[in-house]
Scaffold this active site. Structure first.
Site, PDB file in Angstrom:
ATOM      1  CE  LYS A  23      37.734  43.467  63.730  1.00  0.00           C
ATOM      2  NZ  LYS A  23      38.650  42.565  64.444  1.00  0.00           N
ATOM      3  CB  CYS A  41      36.478  45.211  46.546  1.00  0.00           C
ATOM      4  SG  CYS A  41      37.432  46.740  46.618  1.00  0.00           S
ATOM      5  CB  CYS A  43      41.411  48.457  45.621  1.00  0.00           C
ATOM      6  SG  CYS A  43      39.840  48.944  44.843  1.00  0.00           S
ATOM      7  CB  CYS A  52      35.937  43.382  42.426  1.00  0.00           C
ATOM      8  SG  CYS A  52      36.861  44.158  41.091  1.00  0.00           S
ATOM      9  CG  HIS A  56      40.889  46.675  40.546  1.00  0.00           C
ATOM     10  ND1 HIS A  56      39.687  46.003  40.540  1.00  0.00           N
ATOM     11  CD2 HIS A  56      41.580  46.229  39.463  1.00  0.00           C
ATOM     12  CE1 HIS A  56      39.655  45.162  39.527  1.00  0.00           C
ATOM     13  NE2 HIS A  56      40.788  45.288  38.852  1.00  0.00           N
TER      14      HIS A  56
HETATM   15 FE1  FES Z   1      38.521  46.933  44.510  1.00  0.00          FE
HETATM   16 FE2  FES Z   1      38.358  45.694  42.182  1.00  0.00          FE
HETATM   17  S1  FES Z   1      39.606  45.211  43.836  1.00  0.00           S
HETATM   18  S2  FES Z   1      37.255  47.410  42.836  1.00  0.00           S
END
Ligand code: FES
Length: 75
Positions: A23, A41, A43, A52, A56
């Site tokens: 995890k 991040c 995504c 990030c 995304h």
């Molecule tokens: Fe994943 Fe921006 S939220 S790269």
């Protein structure tokens, strides 16, 4: 008349980040943030995960998704 069985398997959210871990958990001591604004991040496409890197945007364009980062702001 045979009935077909369809197996539906949910797709993983995380395509490749730290797949050797059971995890993936990251913790941040907010008072120790070095910058006034840090984007994390959500995504699972960032090359700098857990931060990030703007990945995304490409993901959203390719999939029609609407994901974006978690912003931590230092007071
Ligand atoms: Fe994943 Fe921006 S939220 S790269």
């Amino acid at each position: 008349n045979q009935r077909r069985m369809v197996v539906v398997r949910a797709e993983a959210i995380n395509p490749e980040i730290r797949k050797n871990e059971d995890k993936v958990v990251d913790s941040v001591i907010v008072s120790e943030l070095s910058k006034p604004l840090t984007a994390y991040c959500r995504c699972w496409r960032s090359g700098t995960f857990p931060l990030c890197d703007g990945g995304h945007v490409k993901h959203n364009k390719a999939t029609g998704d609407n994901v974006g980062p978690l912003l931590l702001k230092k007071q």
